[in-house]
Enzyme design. Structure first.
Site, mmCIF file in Angstrom:
data_model
loop_
_atom_site.group_PDB
_atom_site.id
_atom_site.type_symbol
_atom_site.label_atom_id
_atom_site.label_comp_id
_atom_site.label_asym_id
_atom_site.label_seq_id
_atom_site.Cartn_x
_atom_site.Cartn_y
_atom_site.Cartn_z
ATOM 1 N N THR C 53 0.870 -1.140 -0.093
ATOM 2 C CA THR C 53 -0.037 0.042 -0.020
ATOM 3 C C THR C 53 0.858 1.236 0.002
ATOM 4 O O THR C 53 1.976 1.138 0.730
ATOM 5 C CB THR C 53 -1.007 -0.076 1.220
ATOM 6 O OG1 THR C 53 -1.707 1.057 0.950
ATOM 7 C CG2 THR C 53 -0.173 -0.173 2.384
ATOM 8 N N GLU C 54 0.581 2.229 -0.632
ATOM 9 C CA GLU C 54 1.156 3.298 -1.012
ATOM 10 C C GLU C 54 1.808 4.220 0.471
ATOM 11 O O GLU C 54 2.644 4.622 0.255
ATOM 12 C CB GLU C 54 0.292 4.507 -1.873
ATOM 13 C CG GLU C 54 0.309 4.086 -3.298
ATOM 14 C CD GLU C 54 -1.177 3.467 -3.255
ATOM 15 O OE1 GLU C 54 -1.339 2.325 -2.430
ATOM 16 O OE2 GLU C 54 -2.010 3.901 -4.192
ATOM 17 N N ASN C 55 0.872 4.166 1.073
ATOM 18 C CA ASN C 55 1.339 4.998 2.539
ATOM 19 C C ASN C 55 2.320 3.852 3.356
ATOM 20 O O ASN C 55 2.752 4.384 4.522
ATOM 21 C CB ASN C 55 0.160 5.093 3.496
ATOM 22 C CG ASN C 55 -0.909 3.743 3.670
ATOM 23 O OD1 ASN C 55 -1.079 3.317 2.849
ATOM 24 N ND2 ASN C 55 -1.549 3.748 4.846
ATOM 25 N N SER C 95 8.363 3.944 -0.501
ATOM 26 C CA SER C 95 7.015 3.268 -0.772
ATOM 27 C C SER C 95 7.109 3.612 -2.462
ATOM 28 O O SER C 95 6.891 2.525 -3.453
ATOM 29 C CB SER C 95 6.132 3.684 -0.380
ATOM 30 O OG SER C 95 4.655 2.941 -0.547
#
Lengths: 232, 235, 232, 235
Positions: C53-55, C95
């Site tokens: 996930t991007e975060n 990320s």
């Protein structure tokens, strides 16, 4: 004059001591391999600069006792070091993000030549030698203050403070202060400005050993290496 | 060296009108809510805010917008579950918006911290977000040139800080915190606990202290998401 | 035809199931917010993809029970998630280094329009709306495979698979496979190549609902959503 | 998912003639000596080696050079306490050298891992190392454009690995390891211990497993510096 000079001039430890006097409490500092490393030994009592090494440590301390070395805990000169409380490890890209991003307060390096426009030559003597640059080019372009420790003249008596560097450059317009064996000289707007000189040396004698004009802007103080912590 | 300050008001004291302020967090995760609310108490105007989002509900960045403190926001995703603060100001024309792809936003911030004034990315090539930006071909592929994104201040939420400013983060609350800490002239940290130097193992430091300036301890920080679910309004 | 279509076409869960069948064991996968997130629910038994996930999380798991949420442990859609053993946290630049550096095996996103040249429009309906792009532009340009989940036509019955996108682009030439409500279509050298279609639908009917030519390269398989783990 | 392999020979098996190989470490610190020596046992030729240095003594990279395996080396500092291997090959003209400033070397590697084909840095501007490179002015300062630096393989020394490839490092042995792990098509790791997934706390992972491919456990790795002080020669 060269016999005179030898007796007059500061030792490397004295130059390192003088440079250490300008390092503020809490400053983040990178000391070049070799001679500049000695600055750490003369940290002014009551001040706690944080030393950075390119290979990924902040707040390392002096060498361990012989036999106590851990070879994963070394500085940029590949010498074993120790850690102080509050140290941190990080990878090489983060280490040079600190350098390139302007987060270091002071970088102190050695020099072959320094020009009055702030150019520095300290990585290569020119053609023939095997080139090796390390982190010098990164440090000189990006630290807030770039200071140089150097003999005022070469072993042959040639000036190391020059109008323009003749040796391969490490960086352009990067040097802010020179701690030499005879004087403290700032680079300001393309000129050498003399801040301190050995009391025993006249301005004219110093100028004669300098390859570009020494300007004066206000007082020229005596370059004094004494007091608590000064090398003897 | 001791970078701690005694209060939230002291921590944010240097932030004045017109400042560019990075505020870390992704949604509410890792958002320094107490620092933001202290900034609302002080009330500087005409701020540029850099954050992944544009606020949610009526707390945090949304509350800054409602207080009329923000003239521009740089973000990747201004939508939220309750975007009324942003939508109202944006629709009224009082809030300028710069939308940046999330990875480009992160890399522009990291670039500022790392002294990289510009870099190339394939992201946004051929889209309207690349309009006006230089394009270059490398190895047969097209890339857009992006500039670093710097700030005067960064507001950071850490888990543990030592007094020298070394930081760790809690879970995915890390997000933009480490890179924003690198990219601002003055990095202001709220930490859940402050320990003496040596209290964080050197291998576990995420943000080395060289990147941080002012630290205040907020022992029991609120979660923005919890506030929003409670319908909280600040001030 | 639209009444027929409604009874014939796959549900979103069935589309997600079909997409999940192509995810290899050990693949690193990013699922877009909303509909694509459902793909995780249909992971093929015996395979263990790692979700990104991007975060800043790798190897997160499903949502926790209500009341068990930790709001520092969320996905890109700001929904609470859990961790699987072997998870890792990292910052946003790292990320997107994973994304931009081509380290993700698959990114699966929703779509407004997909063109036969692989262009994707999925972030903005055009002028007027408040723009919000998130990580989509990064993901589509750099993941090894970029797959799209979509209804085959819009609510108005207009094709979503088109010759050229008319809506603002998310990325150019980026889509490699489309899982639609009626078919599985690859993008190959600027053309749509039909791989699978619902058995109950003729090629000509499918072509009529598609805004660009459907090519055939070898067998067109039946698009079947059944077996262990298939949604009912 | 299990990325472990049973032996050093298995770990380095994919590396063939002509490969570009990043070898992490700074001097001996963090250098994957066992992987390097396994590669010498295999003996591929015409390799390009990317490392901060160019070997020391008669072990590690110096031994690779002495075995005639290396046709080019990309580094910042080829000098060492015992540089005879490098100096001999370089002087003989059998070893090509590309000298890169250390920070630029690190950033070029990180750029490759992060999908940034080129970036600008003030480093080397106005020097002979910038010759032939594009120069651009940003905000009144000059910068040199540098390209990413990719590799086919990276040899990495980790402290702890889990079977999914998440890694930690020991002290300053971290150095180039995390960024080289990002920048190679195939990242090969020797780890002092391998644990099950979950054995590394997620907040303490330094290199996430997405960047690693093959892991072998070397429970008591030698230190290159110790070998050199003993006068060791490999093979």
């Amino acid at each position: 004059m060269s016999a005179d000079l030898t007796s007059l001039k500061l030792t490397n430890d004295q130059i390192a001591w003088r440079a250490a006097q300008d390092i503020e409490d809490g400053a983040y500092v990178n000391l070049g391999i070799g001679f500049p490393e000695r600055v750490a030994q003369y940290t002014v009592p009551g001040r706690a600069p944080v030393f950075h090494t390119e290979n990924g440590i902040l707040n390392f301390g002096p060498a361990p006792a012989a036999g106590e070395e851990d070879w994963d805990l070394i500085n940029a000169g590949k010498k074993a070091v120790t850690l102080k409380p509050g140290a941190a490890f990080f990878h090489h890209a983060d280490s040079f993000a600190m350098v390139r991003g302007g987060h270091l307060d002071v970088a102190i390096l050695g020099a072959f030549q320094i020009a009055e426009n702030g150019d520095l030559a300290n990585w290569s003597t020119g053609k023939g030698a095997i080139p090796a640059v390390g982190g010098a080019m990164d440090l000189v372009q990006s630290a807030k203050r770039v200071a140089v420790l150097t003999d005022h003249v070469t072993k042959n008596g040639d000036p190391k403070l020059v109008k323009r560097c003749t040796m391969p450059l490490t960086g352009v317009g990067c040097v802010t202060r020179i701690y030499s064996s005879l004087a403290v000289v700032d680079v300001v707007d393309g000129h050498f400005v003399l801040r301190e000189k050995l009391k025993a040396m006249s301005f004219d004698d110093l100028q004669a050993l300098t390859g570009a004009e020494l300007h004066v802007d206000g007082t020229v103080a005596d370059l004094i290496v004494e007091g608590a912590g000064a090398p003897v | 060296m001791d970078k701690t300050v005694p209060s939230l008001a002291d921590a944010i004291a240097p932030i004045g009108d017109g400042a560019v302020v990075m505020i870390a967090g992704f949604g509410g995760s890792g958002a320094p809510v107490e620092l933001i609310h202290a900034l609302i108490d002080k009330g500087p105007k005409n701020l540029t805010v850099i954050n992944n989002n544009a606020g949610n509900g009526h707390v945090g960045i949304a509350a800054m917008i409602e207080q009329g403190m923000v003239s521009k926001i740089v973000c990747s995703f201004p939508r939220s579950s309750d975007p009324v603060a942003f939508n109202t100001a944006f629709t009224a024309g009082t809030l300028e918006l710069e939308v940046v792809p999330q990875g480009t936003l992160a890399e522009r911030i990291r670039a500022a911290g790392a002294g990289i004034p510009a870099f190339y990315t394939a992201t946004s090539y051929g889209t309207e977000l690349a309009e006006g930006k230089p394009v270059e071909e490398f190895d047969g592929k097209h890339y857009v040139r992006e500039r670093w994104l710097r700030a005067d201040f960064a507001l950071i939420k850490a888990d543990t800080a030592d007094t020298m400013g070394n930081l760790t983060y809690r879970m995915a609350g890390r997000n933009f915190n480490p890179i924003m800490a690198m990219a601002a002239d003055c990095t202001i940290v709220q930490a859940t606990r402050i320990v003496e130097p040596g209290g964080i193992p050197p291998e576990q430091v995420v943000t080395p202290g060289i990147f941080t300036d002012r630290i205040v301890e907020i022992a029991a920080p609120v979660q923005e998401e919890t506030l929003i679910r409670e319908g909280a309004v600040y001030p």
